[in-house]
Design a protein around this motif. Structure first.
Motif, mmCIF file in Angstrom:
data_model
loop_
_atom_site.group_PDB
_atom_site.id
_atom_site.type_symbol
_atom_site.label_atom_id
_atom_site.label_comp_id
_atom_site.label_asym_id
_atom_site.label_seq_id
_atom_site.Cartn_x
_atom_site.Cartn_y
_atom_site.Cartn_z
ATOM 1 N N GLY A 220 39.933 35.558 13.157
ATOM 2 C CA GLY A 220 41.214 35.839 12.522
ATOM 3 C C GLY A 220 41.776 37.147 13.023
ATOM 4 O O GLY A 220 41.306 37.730 14.011
ATOM 5 N N LYS A 221 42.826 37.633 12.354
ATOM 6 C CA LYS A 221 43.446 38.900 12.734
ATOM 7 C C LYS A 221 42.432 40.028 12.607
ATOM 8 O O LYS A 221 41.726 40.141 11.607
ATOM 9 C CB LYS A 221 44.652 39.187 11.856
ATOM 10 N N LYS A 232 47.978 35.494 22.506
ATOM 11 C CA LYS A 232 49.382 35.046 22.457
ATOM 12 C C LYS A 232 49.468 33.566 22.800
ATOM 13 O O LYS A 232 48.859 33.107 23.767
ATOM 14 C CB LYS A 232 50.240 35.848 23.432
ATOM 15 N N THR A 233 50.227 32.832 21.982
ATOM 16 C CA THR A 233 50.457 31.411 22.223
ATOM 17 C C THR A 233 51.912 31.075 21.924
ATOM 18 O O THR A 233 52.459 31.516 20.910
ATOM 19 C CB THR A 233 49.578 30.519 21.321
ATOM 20 N N ASP A 234 52.544 30.302 22.803
ATOM 21 C CA ASP A 234 53.865 29.727 22.548
ATOM 22 C C ASP A 234 53.690 28.318 21.994
ATOM 23 O O ASP A 234 52.866 27.543 22.511
ATOM 24 C CB ASP A 234 54.694 29.653 23.835
ATOM 25 N N VAL A 265 43.503 29.543 14.927
ATOM 26 C CA VAL A 265 43.815 30.722 14.125
ATOM 27 C C VAL A 265 45.323 30.980 14.105
ATOM 28 O O VAL A 265 45.905 31.286 13.050
ATOM 29 C CB VAL A 265 43.054 31.950 14.661
ATOM 30 N N HIS A 266 45.984 30.862 15.261
ATOM 31 C CA HIS A 266 47.425 31.124 15.325
ATOM 32 C C HIS A 266 48.213 30.153 14.448
ATOM 33 O O HIS A 266 49.126 30.557 13.713
ATOM 34 C CB HIS A 266 47.898 31.043 16.767
ATOM 35 N N ASN A 271 50.531 29.026 8.339
ATOM 36 C CA ASN A 271 50.328 28.003 7.309
ATOM 37 C C ASN A 271 50.501 26.602 7.888
ATOM 38 O O ASN A 271 51.019 25.698 7.223
ATOM 39 C CB ASN A 271 51.275 28.222 6.127
ATOM 40 N N LEU A 272 50.041 26.429 9.134
ATOM 41 C CA LEU A 272 50.081 25.142 9.827
ATOM 42 C C LEU A 272 48.696 24.805 10.391
ATOM 43 O O LEU A 272 48.531 24.612 11.596
ATOM 44 C CB LEU A 272 51.103 25.189 10.972
ATOM 45 N N PRO A 273 47.679 24.738 9.541
ATOM 46 C CA PRO A 273 46.339 24.426 10.066
ATOM 47 C C PRO A 273 46.320 23.050 10.720
ATOM 48 O O PRO A 273 47.025 22.126 10.284
ATOM 49 C CB PRO A 273 45.452 24.475 8.824
ATOM 50 N N ILE A 274 45.511 22.903 11.748
ATOM 51 C CA ILE A 274 45.415 21.642 12.482
ATOM 52 C C ILE A 274 44.768 20.579 11.602
ATOM 53 O O ILE A 274 43.816 20.859 10.860
ATOM 54 C CB ILE A 274 44.608 21.844 13.782
#
Length: 312
Positions: A220-221, A232-234, A265-266, A271-274
């Motif tokens: 996590g952070k 970093k992820t787009d 994690v990103h 609030n968009l867990p896989i």
């Protein structure tokens, strides 16, 4: 000297035969009990077998010519149980996405580890690739070289690259370190009104392990001063779909960095867990819906564009 839980067996042979097949026959006679294939595999991978004074960890290793086989039968390792939920997988031509004299790209299934783990009896993709290449070249006396340059989580499917000779390792390693690859993933999350098709967003922060060492690994952070690494992820919303009766959104993930659990994690931070990623708050599902879709490099000494079909 032998510990109470250990016995040492020595065999001499001139047969041409797989090591596990030889042991299944000879060890049964010497020890006076039969052994299942899975238990023999566990014994070999745990490092309990040597051929001509060299430890062999591959059950498929082929004995050729005059061989001295020694077995240290350690009951503690022998009866260590395998995790039951790994899939069975063998590399075949259909699993090879691209191959040349230096590289081989494999379509990895979900629920299959990339390499050997501390559980010393688990089948893994690295060994499966070695077996595949050796079967194609049975005249080789020793197993062919296969190098691991990057990894995917056990639960993640998709494109993974291995090298076929040590001479190319430095070049490939530097490509990963310098972010010269395009790495594209697809993830499935539960749909939300704000997830409009075509919408994009970026997540970047320093991250690292945030769970205790005795707990299941969770990242996590984490501030840079506490050991966090930049990530970093787009993300781009590709389409909407329904999976297992759940309204979902498919999100394309373009990585700039390659940290452990980065995409998971990103997305969870938004609030968009896989879907299927219960470790980070996702709904239970038949699998973790994360797929390494593409590895691409358009310039320089090595060039390729390899994709793996999306499995859902």
């Amino acid at each position: 000297m032998q510990a109470d839980n250990k016995k040492i067996y020595n065999f001499d042979t001139q047969e041409t035969l797989r090591l596990d097949e030889f042991l299944k026959r000879e060890l049964a006679v010497a020890a006076g009990e039969s052994f299942s294939n899975s238990k023999l595999r566990r014994l070999i991978i745990a490092g309990g077998v040597s051929v001509n004074n060299r430890i062999i960890n591959r059950p498929a290793y082929e004995l050729r010519g005059k061989s001295k086989v020694s077995v240290v039968f350690d009951r503690d390792k022998f009866f260590y149980e395998k995790q039951p939920d790994d899939v069975k997988f063998e590399v075949t031509d259909s699993a090879v996405l691209f191959e040349d004299e230096n590289l081989i790209f494999i379509n990895k299934p979900a629920f299959f580890p990339v390499e050997q783990t501390i559980v010393g009896n688990r089948a893994n993709l690295h060994d499966a690739v070695v077996d595949y290449l050796w079967k194609r070249n049975p005249e080789l006396r020793n197993p062919p070289y296969v190098g691991i340059m990057h990894r995917l989580d056990r639960e993640t499917s998709g494109v993974i690259l291995f090298t076929k000779n040590r001479g190319i390792n430095k070049t490939v390693s530097e490509m990963f370190q310098n972010h010269q690859f395009e790495k594209k993933y697809y993830a499935v999350v539960c749909d939300k009104p704000e997830l409009k098709t075509g919408a994009s967003f970026t997540v970047d922060f320093f991250m690292g392990r945030v769970s205790g060492k005795s707990q299941k690994g969770q990242w996590g952070k984490l501030s840079e001063k506490d050991g966090g690494q930049y990530s970093k992820t787009d993300f781009t919303v590709v389409e909407k779909c329904k999976i297992q009766g759940i309204n979902c959104a498919v999100i394309q993930c373009d990585l700039y960095t390659g940290r452990t659990h980065q995409i998971r994690v990103h997305l969870a931070s938004k609030n968009l867990p896989i879907l299927g990623d219960e470790l980070y708050g996702g709904k239970p599902a038949e699998r973790l819906f994360l797929h390494a879709y593409q590895l691409k490099k358009e310039t320089g000494e090595l060039q390729f564009d390899v994709t793996a079909p999306v499995p859902w």
